[in-house]
Design an enzyme around this catalytic site. Structure first.
Site, PDB file in Angstrom:
ATOM      1  N   HIS A  46      -8.174  -4.635  -1.139  1.00 56.22           N
ATOM      2  CA  HIS A  46      -6.890  -4.131  -0.669  1.00 56.22           C
ATOM      3  C   HIS A  46      -6.123  -5.152   0.160  1.00 56.22           C
ATOM      4  O   HIS A  46      -4.892  -5.169   0.149  1.00 56.22           O
ATOM      5  CB  HIS A  46      -7.115  -2.860   0.155  1.00 56.22           C
ATOM      6  N   ASP A  66      -9.998  -3.247  -5.230  1.00 56.55           N
ATOM      7  CA  ASP A  66      -9.346  -2.447  -4.192  1.00 56.55           C
ATOM      8  C   ASP A  66      -9.880  -1.012  -4.225  1.00 56.55           C
ATOM      9  O   ASP A  66      -9.736  -0.316  -5.228  1.00 56.55           O
ATOM     10  CB  ASP A  66      -7.834  -2.448  -4.442  1.00 56.55           C
ATOM     11  N   SER A  90       0.829  -1.188   0.000  1.00 57.73           N
ATOM     12  CA  SER A  90       0.000   0.000   0.000  1.00 57.73           C
ATOM     13  C   SER A  90       0.878   1.258   0.000  1.00 57.73           C
ATOM     14  O   SER A  90       1.649   1.462  -0.932  1.00 57.73           O
ATOM     15  CB  SER A  90      -0.968  -0.040   1.185  1.00 57.73           C
TER      16      SER A  90
END
Length: 756
Positions: free
Chosen positions: A722, A687, A595
């Site tokens: 995610h 995501d 991320s």
């Protein structure tokens, strides 16, 4: 604050072939990792010029077309499928090893396991894993003679044949059968213990549906609440409070829902119209109030709701003052408030009367070297979670009786921890007790749950995570070292290795993990699957770089906005330190980030590709400048600066200074014609935090530009968001996949016989 690094899934094995798989002295290369000549050709994304001009600067993005908000474009989906097929082709020769590694990792976990029960009213509540099943069961048992059995550190849930039976409230395995992805992020029991509200995500897009069921029979109660966040709380036995989002997935409205009524008739209690703010919801430990917070990166203000009279609406607890952020708890006649400001950057703790919130009493002053992280409040006690010199601390205080004045705190009692580096997290505790529950782990200590009696100082270990396969914590060494950054700042590094397998002469492989954003503290935590690297002679290290919160609020502020470059140079300094101190060499240094940690990966790969051998970037935020210029993308506006206070995460690139600063580190904008290490990138089609197109564009442009023949692979999960896939074994399979890539790149995969 977004928690961008969620699952600490742990796994396992007791295989008869584990010795041959794990000994670093018997490893032989199964296939060459330095070239992909024998593999199918990598997909070449078509180039469609997309010009973007700002402040006289022109950027050309030939892969902008890969963004499809609907996720339905046949051309885009076909390209992603080609990338997946290419990845499978390159790694086809190691699939047998990957499967064995997955079995090894899975073999370390106790598949049929029960969490530590917690007391809530007349019941013990807990979760159960079943052997071979991906998901949890949510269960409870009646506490025998509840009124006669006070909470104690020695409390144990009776499970004998004559004791109250287990009742399975919800089995996620049954619910998940109809979905490729399944996640429950809220499970809230009503005050009378007759109903449960749970928030369900079946795509990975973090848009939830809240269901209410009858606890005893599991039957649905009313219609579900759709398109909501996972923030949901009971106000009373027949009333829920929940939050919805706007079109860019910003939590912006608080609603009151009466059971038995349609969602369309729900009452909106608050609408946050400022698109740089997001709202959240929590219930006080006392269960008497609900708190609604509205925040951006520097400002946070709070409303409260009387849970017994939710129809009275919100009342202001702390006002909206730019640069002041506050968080609230409740006990008796007082609210307890953590307050942070520019002056008091590590926060102070205040108390104010419920009936006059304008009158505050300082309980713990601001300290420049100690940060107040959180509090856990009880009827007669207060536990404060702090950070000092990069390490978490827990201090327990005894409070005066509710009807006595609250003017100060007596000296607190600190809880001591044994490892040089570790992590401590709060766990659900019983408000009307003296028992503080917390979890503890370190790089060599499995997750452990403790009950601590704040009256007597007595500790009791309630559970230590079972690690099968002969794990012995004494065989591993944990250390804390300090690297010197380019500006002289000392940056902490946490390290673990198996002492009988490393040489510490520069010849050992090392995996360096980093994040460095959002004030998130990456404290050293145990991960059973990591043993599959440590037991092959790896060293694992965490670089606690600026932009995180490990060293206090200033550590975060010195690694964001117009100081964001410190995050990347700190990581490089840590890598150089580990090489200089002969923990590894450039030829054995692997790096990992997810991320915002993927932004870190992309940036340091562009800046110092010569320093690393292998890189894994999970769902990486790598197209930072283009994303931050597009307010239609989720999370974008909340990352901009507040108009009066230039202290945001990345900054507002609509302003020239910030535009050029972000462009200097945005990974997609800084790819060069140079050699790069072996790189694996992952993405999730659904995501909502980092759009799949960012890692896809990063890989496409890298493939076009780089000058080496090293592996460059993209793996896009079509049924995930995610946090990757949702099942616990599915997550372990992904871990085995990542480790296999790293080992292949290092030529450390053994040749397996056909009989395996």
């Amino acid at each position: 604050m977004w928690r961008l690094f969620n699952s600490r899934s742990l796994l396992v094995t007791a295989l008869s072939l584990s010795a041959s798989l794990s000994s670093p002295n018997t490893l032989r290369s199964m296939s060459s990792s330095s070239s992909t000549d024998t593999m199918r050709s990598p997909p070449a994304a078509k180039k469609v010029e997309h010009r973007m001009e700002m402040f006289g600067d022109v950027r050309v993005d030939n892969y902008y077309w890969l963004r499809d908000d609907s996720r339905t474009s046949p051309e885009v989906l076909s390209y992603l499928q080609q990338e997946n097929a290419y990845t499978d082709s390159v790694l086809s020769g190691t699939k047998q090893f990957e499967d064995q590694l997955f079995k090894e990792i899975r073999g370390r976990i106790k598949e049929d396991d029960v969490s530590v029960p917690y007391r809530q009213g007349p019941y013990y509540y807990y979760t159960r894993n079943l052997e071979g099943k991906e998901y949890l069961q949510h269960c409870r048992r009646l506490i025998p003679n509840h009124d006669m059995t006070p909470c104690s550190v020695h409390d144990t849930m009776p499970t004998g044949p004559d004791d109250p039976p287990e009742h399975v409230i919800l089995d996620e395995n049954i619910k998940a059968q109809e979905h490729g992805f399944y996640s429950i992020q809220a499970f809230k029991v009503s005050p009378n213990h007759k109903l449960v509200a749970y928030a369900e995500d079946t795509k990975g897009d973090e848009i939830y549906t809240v269901h209410v069921i009858d606890v005893e029979i599991g039957a649905p109660v009313g219609k579900p609440l759709t398109s909501v966040t996972c923030d949901v709380e009971w106000a009373n036995d027949d009333t829920l409070v929940y939050i919805t989002m706007d079109e860019i997935l910003r939590p912006d409205k608080v609603w009151l829902h009466k059971l038995g009524t349609d969602q369309s008739s729900d009452i909106c209690l608050y609408h946050e119209k400022d698109d740089t703010f997001s709202i959240d919801l929590q219930k006080s430990e006392s269960q008497e109030f609900l708190f609604v917070g509205s925040e951006n990166k520097i400002t946070r203000f709070i409303f409260f709701i009387d849970a017994s009279k939710p129809e009275d609406g919100l009342k202001v607890l702390t006002p909206h003052v730019v640069g002041i952020a506050s968080w609230a708890k409740h006990r008796g006649n007082h609210f307890f408030i953590i307050r942070r400001s520019e002056e008091f950057f590590n926060s102070e703790l205040l108390a104010c009367p419920v009936d006059d919130v304008s009158v505050t009493t300082p309980l713990i002053p601001h300290r420049e070297r100690i940060k107040i992280q959180d509090t856990c409040l009880f009827a007669n006690h207060l536990a404060v979670y702090e950070r000092e010199n990069g390490l978490p601390k827990v201090i327990a205080y005894h409070l005066p009786a509710v009807d006595e004045p609250l003017t100060s705190l007596e000296d607190g009692r600190a809880i001591d921890f044994i490892d040089p580096v570790y992590t401590v997290d709060s766990a659900q505790s019983e408000f009307n007790s003296s028992i503080l529950r917390f979890s503890y782990s370190s790089l060599r200590t499995p997750d452990s749950v403790y009950d601590y009696d704040m009256n007597t100082g007595t500790f009791v270990v309630k559970k230590i995570e079972t690690v099968l396969g002969g794990f012995d914590a004494s065989e591993y060494v944990t250390e804390r070292k300090w690297a010197t950054a380019s500006d002289g700042t000392q940056v902490p590094i946490s390290i673990v290795y198996r002492k009988n397998l490393v040489n510490l002469d520069g010849s050992d492989p090392l995996l360096l993990y980093g994040y460095g954003s959002y004030e998130v503290c990456i404290d050293p935590w145990f991960k059973a699957s990591r043993l599959s690297l440590l037991d092959r002679g790896f060293i694992f290290a965490i670089a606690h770089i600026r932009g995180g919160g490990e060293m206090g609020r200033q550590w975060y502020e010195n690694g964001k906005y117009l100081k964001k470059m410190n995050t990347f140079t700190d990581f490089i300094a840590c890598a150089e330190y580990l090489i200089e101190q002969r923990y590894c060499s450039k030829e054995k240094l692997c790096i990992e980030g997810r991320s915002a940690g993927g932004l870190l990966m992309g940036s340091v790969l562009n800046m110092r590709p010569d320093l690393f051998k292998v890189a894994f970037a999970g769902v990486p935020f790598v197209d930072a400048l283009t994303t931050m210029l597009d307010p239609t993308i989720p999370l974008t506006t909340s990352e901009w600066e507040a108009s009066f206070f230039p202290l945001e995460e990345w900054g507002d690139p609509r302003k020239e200074e910030f535009y050029h600063y972000m462009k200097a580190y945005s990974p997609v904008d800084n790819i060069k014609a140079q050699n790069y290490p072996h790189i694996l990138v992952t993405a999730g089609l659904h995501d909502p935090r980092v759009m799949y197109s960012e890692p896809a564009k990063f890989v496409a442009k890298l493939r076009e530009t780089k000058t080496d023949n090293n592996m460059l692979l993209l793996k896009c999960e079509f049924g995930a968001g995610h946090s990757s896939k949702s099942g616990r074994f599915e997550k372990l399979q992904e871990q085995a996949f990542i480790y296999t890539f790293i080992l292949k790149a290092l030529d450390m995969i053994p040749e397996l016989s056909s009989s395996l």
